[in-house]
Design a protein around this motif. Structure first.
Motif, PDB file in Angstrom:
ATOM      1  N   LYS A   1       0.836  -1.217   0.000  1.00 63.66           N
ATOM      2  CA  LYS A   1       0.000   0.000   0.000  1.00 63.66           C
ATOM      3  C   LYS A   1       0.862   1.254   0.000  1.00 63.66           C
ATOM      4  CE  LYS A   1      -4.065  -1.682   2.525  1.00 63.66           C
ATOM      5  NZ  LYS A   1      -4.492  -1.765   3.937  1.00 63.66           N
ATOM      6  N   ASP A   2       0.386   2.279  -0.688  1.00 67.09           N
ATOM      7  CA  ASP A   2       1.151   3.523  -0.785  1.00 67.09           C
ATOM      8  C   ASP A   2       1.247   4.263   0.543  1.00 67.09           C
ATOM      9  OD1 ASP A   2       1.784   3.245  -3.385  1.00 67.09           O
ATOM     10  OD2 ASP A   2       0.072   4.408  -4.148  1.00 67.09           O
ATOM     11  N   ASP A   3       0.185   4.118   1.353  1.00 65.99           N
ATOM     12  CA  ASP A   3       0.088   4.999   2.524  1.00 65.99           C
ATOM     13  C   ASP A   3       0.598   4.377   3.822  1.00 65.99           C
ATOM     14  OD1 ASP A   3      -1.785   3.089   2.745  1.00 65.99           O
ATOM     15  OD2 ASP A   3      -3.418   4.422   3.371  1.00 65.99           O
ATOM     16  N   ILE A   4       1.464   3.361   3.705  1.00 65.02           N
ATOM     17  CA  ILE A   4       1.991   2.793   4.951  1.00 65.02           C
ATOM     18  C   ILE A   4       3.504   2.580   4.844  1.00 65.02           C
ATOM     19  CG2 ILE A   4       1.649   0.327   4.392  1.00 65.02           C
ATOM     20  CD1 ILE A   4       0.538   0.155   7.356  1.00 65.02           C
ATOM     21  N   THR A   5       4.193   2.837   5.950  1.00 59.69           N
ATOM     22  CA  THR A   5       5.647   2.655   5.967  1.00 59.69           C
ATOM     23  C   THR A   5       6.024   1.572   6.973  1.00 59.69           C
ATOM     24  OG1 THR A   5       6.030   4.231   7.746  1.00 59.69           O
ATOM     25  CG2 THR A   5       5.983   5.120   5.495  1.00 59.69           C
ATOM     26  N   SER A   6       7.232   1.083   6.824  1.00 57.80           N
ATOM     27  CA  SER A   6       7.744   0.052   7.749  1.00 57.80           C
ATOM     28  C   SER A   6       7.812   0.593   9.171  1.00 57.80           C
ATOM     29  CB  SER A   6       9.112  -0.430   7.297  1.00 57.80           C
ATOM     30  OG  SER A   6      10.021   0.645   7.213  1.00 57.80           O
ATOM     31  N   ALA A   7       8.094   1.895   9.318  1.00 56.84           N
ATOM     32  CA  ALA A   7       8.172   2.484  10.658  1.00 56.84           C
ATOM     33  C   ALA A   7       6.819   2.414  11.348  1.00 56.84           C
ATOM     34  CB  ALA A   7       8.652   3.928  10.571  1.00 56.84           C
ATOM     35  N   GLU A   8       5.749   2.657  10.568  1.00 55.03           N
ATOM     36  CA  GLU A   8       4.399   2.586  11.143  1.00 55.03           C
ATOM     37  C   GLU A   8       4.045   1.163  11.555  1.00 55.03           C
ATOM     38  OE1 GLU A   8       2.623   6.406   8.643  1.00 55.03           O
ATOM     39  OE2 GLU A   8       2.362   4.366   7.888  1.00 55.03           O
ATOM     40  N   VAL A   9       4.398   0.212  10.708  1.00 59.68           N
ATOM     41  CA  VAL A   9       4.123  -1.195  11.045  1.00 59.68           C
ATOM     42  C   VAL A   9       4.915  -1.602  12.286  1.00 59.68           C
ATOM     43  CG1 VAL A   9       4.227  -3.582  10.239  1.00 59.68           C
ATOM     44  CG2 VAL A   9       3.619  -1.765   8.630  1.00 59.68           C
ATOM     45  N   ALA A  10       6.187  -1.230  12.290  1.00 58.25           N
ATOM     46  CA  ALA A  10       7.043  -1.605  13.424  1.00 58.25           C
ATOM     47  C   ALA A  10       6.530  -0.993  14.724  1.00 58.25           C
ATOM     48  CB  ALA A  10       8.480  -1.168  13.161  1.00 58.25           C
ATOM     49  N   LYS A  11       6.040   0.250  14.634  1.00 54.49           N
ATOM     50  CA  LYS A  11       5.542   0.922  15.831  1.00 54.49           C
ATOM     51  C   LYS A  11       4.273   0.230  16.340  1.00 54.49           C
ATOM     52  CE  LYS A  11       4.126   5.310  17.760  1.00 54.49           C
ATOM     53  NZ  LYS A  11       3.433   6.569  17.475  1.00 54.49           N
ATOM     54  N   HIS A  12       3.372  -0.044  15.417  1.00 54.05           N
ATOM     55  CA  HIS A  12       2.144  -0.757  15.784  1.00 54.05           C
ATOM     56  C   HIS A  12       2.480  -2.089  16.449  1.00 54.05           C
ATOM     57  CE1 HIS A  12      -1.879  -2.526  15.372  1.00 54.05           C
ATOM     58  NE2 HIS A  12      -1.275  -3.585  14.861  1.00 54.05           N
ATOM     59  N   CYS A  13       3.396  -2.828  15.852  1.00 59.79           N
ATOM     60  CA  CYS A  13       3.770  -4.135  16.398  1.00 59.79           C
ATOM     61  C   CYS A  13       4.394  -4.000  17.778  1.00 59.79           C
ATOM     62  CB  CYS A  13       4.756  -4.832  15.458  1.00 59.79           C
ATOM     63  SG  CYS A  13       4.002  -5.420  13.922  1.00 59.79           S
ATOM     64  N   SER A  14       5.258  -3.014  17.938  1.00 59.77           N
ATOM     65  CA  SER A  14       5.973  -2.907  19.215  1.00 59.77           C
ATOM     66  C   SER A  14       5.007  -2.603  20.352  1.00 59.77           C
ATOM     67  CB  SER A  14       7.090  -1.863  19.130  1.00 59.77           C
ATOM     68  OG  SER A  14       6.579  -0.579  19.355  1.00 59.77           O
ATOM     69  N   GLN A  15       3.883  -1.947  20.020  1.00 58.07           N
ATOM     70  CA  GLN A  15       2.876  -1.694  21.058  1.00 58.07           C
ATOM     71  C   GLN A  15       2.241  -2.984  21.563  1.00 58.07           C
ATOM     72  OE1 GLN A  15       0.625   1.119  18.828  1.00 58.07           O
ATOM     73  NE2 GLN A  15       1.639   2.909  19.735  1.00 58.07           N
ATOM     74  N   ARG A  16       2.335  -4.044  20.757  1.00 56.82           N
ATOM     75  CA  ARG A  16       1.846  -5.362  21.206  1.00 56.82           C
ATOM     76  C   ARG A  16       2.985  -6.256  21.688  1.00 56.82           C
ATOM     77  NH1 ARG A  16      -3.392  -6.042  18.698  1.00 56.82           N
ATOM     78  NH2 ARG A  16      -4.019  -3.914  18.273  1.00 56.82           N
ATOM     79  N   GLY A  17       4.152  -5.680  21.827  1.00 62.49           N
ATOM     80  CA  GLY A  17       5.300  -6.476  22.276  1.00 62.49           C
ATOM     81  C   GLY A  17       5.962  -7.258  21.158  1.00 62.49           C
ATOM     82  N   VAL A  18       5.589  -6.963  19.917  1.00 60.30           N
ATOM     83  CA  VAL A  18       6.160  -7.671  18.773  1.00 60.30           C
ATOM     84  C   VAL A  18       7.229  -6.766  18.134  1.00 60.30           C
ATOM     85  CG1 VAL A  18       5.668  -8.553  16.445  1.00 60.30           C
ATOM     86  CG2 VAL A  18       4.058  -9.003  18.321  1.00 60.30           C
ATOM     87  N   ILE A  19       8.488  -7.149  18.335  1.00 64.24           N
ATOM     88  CA  ILE A  19       9.571  -6.301  17.824  1.00 64.24           C
ATOM     89  C   ILE A  19      10.051  -6.861  16.480  1.00 64.24           C
ATOM     90  CG2 ILE A  19      11.808  -5.245  18.334  1.00 64.24           C
ATOM     91  CD1 ILE A  19       9.557  -4.603  20.397  1.00 64.24           C
ATOM     92  N   ILE A  20       9.751  -6.118  15.413  1.00 63.18           N
ATOM     93  CA  ILE A  20      10.191  -6.567  14.091  1.00 63.18           C
ATOM     94  C   ILE A  20      11.268  -5.623  13.562  1.00 63.18           C
ATOM     95  CG2 ILE A  20       7.965  -7.646  13.545  1.00 63.18           C
ATOM     96  CD1 ILE A  20       7.540  -5.146  11.643  1.00 63.18           C
ATOM     97  N   ARG A  21      11.848  -5.990  12.419  1.00 61.86           N
ATOM     98  CA  ARG A  21      12.934  -5.192  11.836  1.00 61.86           C
ATOM     99  C   ARG A  21      12.387  -4.385  10.675  1.00 61.86           C
ATOM    100  NH1 ARG A  21      17.198  -2.809   9.956  1.00 61.86           N
ATOM    101  NH2 ARG A  21      19.242  -3.816   9.875  1.00 61.86           N
ATOM    102  N   LYS A  22      12.459  -3.067  10.771  1.00 60.46           N
ATOM    103  CA  LYS A  22      12.164  -2.273   9.587  1.00 60.46           C
ATOM    104  C   LYS A  22      13.468  -2.154   8.802  1.00 60.46           C
ATOM    105  CE  LYS A  22      12.193   1.785  12.599  1.00 60.46           C
ATOM    106  NZ  LYS A  22      13.251   2.725  12.200  1.00 60.46           N
ATOM    107  N   CYS A  23      13.367  -2.192   7.486  1.00 59.81           N
ATOM    108  CA  CYS A  23      14.573  -2.388   6.672  1.00 59.81           C
ATOM    109  C   CYS A  23      14.982  -1.141   5.904  1.00 59.81           C
ATOM    110  CB  CYS A  23      14.357  -3.553   5.711  1.00 59.81           C
ATOM    111  SG  CYS A  23      14.003  -5.107   6.558  1.00 59.81           S
ATOM    112  N   ASP A  24      14.552   0.034   6.384  1.00 60.40           N
ATOM    113  CA  ASP A  24      14.852   1.255   5.626  1.00 60.40           C
ATOM    114  C   ASP A  24      16.326   1.624   5.624  1.00 60.40           C
ATOM    115  OD1 ASP A  24      14.028   1.398   8.263  1.00 60.40           O
ATOM    116  OD2 ASP A  24      13.569   3.523   8.176  1.00 60.40           O
ATOM    117  N   ASP A  25      17.106   1.058   6.546  1.00 57.72           N
ATOM    118  CA  ASP A  25      18.545   1.375   6.572  1.00 57.72           C
ATOM    119  C   ASP A  25      19.378   0.337   5.831  1.00 57.72           C
ATOM    120  OD1 ASP A  25      17.950  -0.613   8.399  1.00 57.72           O
ATOM    121  OD2 ASP A  25      19.532  -0.022   9.787  1.00 57.72           O
TER     122      ASP A  25
END
Lengths: 350, 350
Positions: A296-320
């Motif tokens: 989707k155009d309107d979502i970034t890995s940072a947003e997904v990672a942030k949402h996940c971390s609020q549930r204790g799910v720590i994922i890797r965003k790959c923008d770097d």
């Protein structure tokens, strides 16, 4: 957020970004360390006979072909010091550590791009066509991180041969190899007798979940290089408790077999569960982690990672990561319940 | 043999040849490891902040002046790689490892003889007169092994200055320094701010009785060299349990103070007890061990060592040490009862 039924435990954090075996430290290792702490009062055997034998048996190679060091980076630095490469090639997206180590040796680094449209699978013939005889070194990981793609034995053999012809040393980093199905059929260790320009590097950090031990090993069959390595490495640099731990873990077939089985199952299940979503693209994983593209155009890995971390799910965003962007995420496979939570949490937002 | 009253225990073997602190592993360390085994499932902090702070506080230096490695040999190799010495000077009798490491770097090794008639005490002016500007490196231990002789701060300063004038890097190996009376007054760490050509190397193996941990550190104040070291060393090569153990042991002031006190007492008592014999010559010890010469024509160090080992007293015969012969033995100071047995066993045969 609080009414998600699959939430394991309030605020429990699960690291889906470290790529460690979810079984954790083998019990055999914890026990061995606890019961043998007094070994730190003795110098380690300078030849590390027991440790080296355990490694040799684990990989099915003679003792003489084994090199040991304080973690993979230490081994990579060793190959750097051995070859003093002027020009080296690595692929991207791939482990970011290689370029750093090569820079430390002032090598010119040539990057080969793995193509998204090709699912990030290595096209070995195209790769080989980019090799030139002024290169000294190629470092490649199998399976690759973060793409989770393996290289077949046949392709690796093509690569090893092409490198040999051009006088290039090939380092194959098999840090995640045990997670690949039938990994013994694809390990490049099978090539070292035919190709003295190949070294296979392994780690215990990921599969045995013990990155704190700082132990890595390499397998190669090149008497000339082994002699130099003998000379430039410190003899007794591995702590006695580490040696003991490794010796025990390599013999813990129950841990090994059950880990392999768990990861195979979880990889299939997570892949299946997520493949129903049309808003993400899955790169079919060969290792214990998966790369995913957000469509989707309107979502970034940072947003997904942030949402996940609020549930204790720590994922890797790959923008770097070179070759990826803020449209890619990566996560590893943990235990069944944890994976359920992870899948649901990601699907909720993508 | 069985009626020796001081025999502690039938067949009990005491190692008087390893020069380890008889207190053994600090309890604080054993406890810390047992209670924190799960740290091996985590990557060590790549900066080792806690560990480095503990080292810095222990030696009273800023963090920036601390270098850490997997044991003393590892550090020595690091200095070898840093300086790539063409010509280096070491003293003999002295630690035999230095020449081996220097050979690994293809350095020409010049040997300076410590004279028996001078009690093996370094004559710093004579030593300095042998230094030439084509030398790159001097490695010297303080206190020296196997002679157990310290070098005064004044002499070390003379040496550091002479090296500086000639462009020579001076490595001072203080592996046994904590055993010397008022060691803080003689440590060469006091010289590093004035002399950027000085590095002081330390080990935890002997004083904290943990050679199995493979940890060593060095202290120097030379920004240029530190930058190169940053580049050529592996960042995260120290196991997390080792880091934890060292952090704890450097704060265990009870262990440190009691060890120092025990060794001072035992050194005086053993020296006094043995000085009554006319058949041996004692080199007055500054460290936790003593070198002794056998004066009788008809006895060798092998015979003394064999006699001792039959009582469970393992001492070091020095016939393989350059500058010594089969007329010299060396032993360290252990616990009071063990020392009584050792003294009696040696005096029985010499």
């Amino acid at each position: 957020m609080n009414n998600t039924p699959l939430r394991i435990e309030q605020y429990a954090t699960v690291l889906f970004n470290t790529n460690l075996n979810p079984r954790g430290i083998p019990d055999s290792v914890t026990r061995a360390i606890k019961e043998n702490i007094e070994t730190i009062s003795m110098y380690p055997d300078i030849y590390y006979s027991k440790l080296k034998t355990a490694v040799a048996e684990y990989v099915g190679e003679p003792l003489d072909n084994i090199i040991m060091g304080n973690g993979s980076t230490d081994l990579l630095k060793l190959f750097g010091a051995l070859l003093m490469p002027k020009k080296a090639m690595i692929v991207y997206p791939g482990p970011m550590e290689y370029a750093r180590v090569l820079n430390d040796y002032s090598a010119e680094v040539v990057f080969y791009e793995l193509k998204d449209e090709n699912e990030f699978i290595l096209d070995v013939n195209d790769f080989v066509s980019q090799l030139t005889s002024d290169m000294d070194m190629v470092i490649i990981s199998n399976p690759n991180n973060p793409t989770s793609k393996k290289i077949s034995l046949e392709d690796m053999k093509t690569l090893a041969g092409a490198c040999k012809e051009r006088g290039i040393f090939l380092v194959v980093d098999e840090m995640y190899i045990e997670f690949v199905e039938n990994y013994k059929e694809i390990t490049a260790i099978q090539l070292i007798d035919e190709f003295d320009n190949v070294a296979v590097m392994r780690s215990v950090s990921k599969f045995f979940a013990v990155p704190g031990l700082r132990f890595g090993y390499a397998v190669m069959n090149n008497p000339e290089f082994k002699e130099i390595i003998e000379r430039i490495t410190t003899k007794n640099n591995i702590a006695s408790l580490t040696a003991l731990a490794i010796t025990n873990m390599f013999k813990d077939t129950e841990y090994i077999n059950e880990s392999i089985s768990t990861i195979h199952t979880e990889r299939s299940l997570v892949y299946l569960a997520m493949s129903t979503s049309r808003s993400i693209h899955l790169y079919k994983p060969d290792a214990n982690f998966m790369l995913v593209k957000l469509l989707k155009d309107d979502i970034t890995s940072a947003e997904v990672a942030k949402h996940c971390s609020q549930r204790g799910v720590i994922i890797r965003k790959c923008d770097d990561i070179k070759g990826l962007s803020n449209k890619y995420i990566r996560f590893c496979f943990m235990n069944p319940k944890q994976n359920d939570l992870m899948v649901n949490t990601i699907l909720e937002i993508v």
